[in-house]
Design an enzyme around this catalytic site. Sequence first.
Site, short mmCIF file in Angstrom:
data_model
loop_
_atom_site.label_atom_id
_atom_site.label_comp_id
_atom_site.label_asym_id
_atom_site.label_seq_id
_atom_site.Cartn_x
_atom_site.Cartn_y
_atom_site.Cartn_z
N HIS A 156 2.20 1.98 -3.15
CA HIS A 156 1.28 2.94 -3.75
C HIS A 156 1.80 4.36 -3.69
CE1 HIS A 156 -2.44 0.07 -3.15
NE2 HIS A 156 -1.44 -0.50 -3.82
N ASP A 178 0.86 -1.18 0.00
CA ASP A 178 0.00 0.00 0.00
C ASP A 178 0.90 1.23 0.00
OD1 ASP A 178 -2.28 1.85 0.60
OD2 ASP A 178 -3.34 -0.02 0.97
#
Length: 380
Positions: A228, A205
Site C-alpha cells: 500500500h 499493507d
Amino acid sequence: MFMFLYGNQVQAATNLFNVLTYGASADGRTDNSEAFSNAWKQACQNGGNSVILIPSGTYLVHPIVLQGPCKGAIAFQVVGVVMAPIDATSRYLDHWISFRYIDGLRITGGGSFDGQGASAWPCRRDHSCSHLPVTIRFDFVTNSSIDHITSINSKNFHFNIFASTGIRIEHVNISAPGDSPNTDGIHIADSTDIHVSDSEIATGDDCVSMGPGSKNISITNVHCGPGHGFSIGSLGGSPNEKDVTGVTVRNCTLTGTLNGLRIKTWSPSHSSNVSDLTFEYINVNNVNNPIIIDQNYCPSHKCGQQGDSSVKIEGVRFSNIWGTSSSKIAVSLQCSRSTPCQNIELSDINIDYHGGGGATSSCSNVKGVTYGQQHPPSCV
C-alpha cells in the site's frame, strides 16, 4: 572467530552465546523459547560485546520477550530460520519476538524470521480475531539496528518500532502475499531518528507506515511492491496524539502498489499536526494513487459526515516524482475544509496514466505552489 559489528567499529566478540548450548533444537518442531530466553539472559548480564548465535537450521520459537537493560551491546545473529508457531493460543498477543528497554542491539546474520502468517490471516479477514502478533517489536529501544535479515509471512506487522530512538533498518527483505491483511512491512510510532534504507518490501499493507509521534524519519533506496505504499497515518483517531514531523522519503521505487505516497487522517478527527515532509526522486510503476493526501480517511465507509479532520498538514514537498499511474487521478490532494493544507509544494511531476490518455489531478482545500514540469497539470 565471530565478529561483532556495531557502528563503524569491528571488534572480536568477547562473549558468544550459542542457543544450542542452552538446549535449542533445530528440528522445526521443538519449542525453543526457553533456550532463546536463557541465552538472552546470560548475554544481557555480561559486560562487553556479546553475540547470541542462532546457527543454521529451523528453530520453532513461541512468543517471547527479550528485555533489558543489558550490561553491554548485543548482536542477535540469526544464521538459520526462526519460525513462529501456528497454534491458536499464540495468536492473541501483540508480539511474537519483542525486544524491550535495550540500548545497542543489532539483529543481523543473513537468516530469516518466518511468521507463518497464513495460519492466522483467515481470522483477520473474517474479523474473528482483533489482534495478531507482530513478528519483531522494538519497544523503548535505542541506538540499535536490523540488517541483513529476511522476514516472511508475518501474522501482523513485520517490524514495529515504538518509543524508540536511533534505529537503523537496512538491507532487509520483507515479504508477504499482496492480499495478506495488515502485514505492514515496518510501522513506526512515537519514535525519533529512524532510518530505513537499501531494502526490499513486498507485502499486503503499507511498506512503511508512520503513525503519531514519528519524528526525523528517513526512508532511502527502498523498493516497495506489492503493498500500500509509504504512508503517514492514519492520524487523528485518538485524543492527544503526538505530532508527525521531519519525514523524508527519497530515491525509492514503487511497483504495482495500491497507493504511492500517502498522508491519511480520519474525518472527523482529533487535532494534531503534520509538518516538514519531503518525498523526492520517486519512481512509480503502475501505482494506484501515486500522490495522495486523504483527510477523509474512513476505510469502513461508516464514519458519516459528522465533521472535518482537525489534523493540520503543512510544509509538504513532492519533488521529482515520475512514472505511471494505474488510476486516472494521479495526484489527489483532498484536505480538510476546516483545516486546509498549507505550504504544499509540487515540483517536477511527470506521471502518465497507465490505461492510456492523460492522467489528471484533483484538489480540495489546498494552498501551495508548483515548480517545473507538472504532468498531469496541477490543481494547486
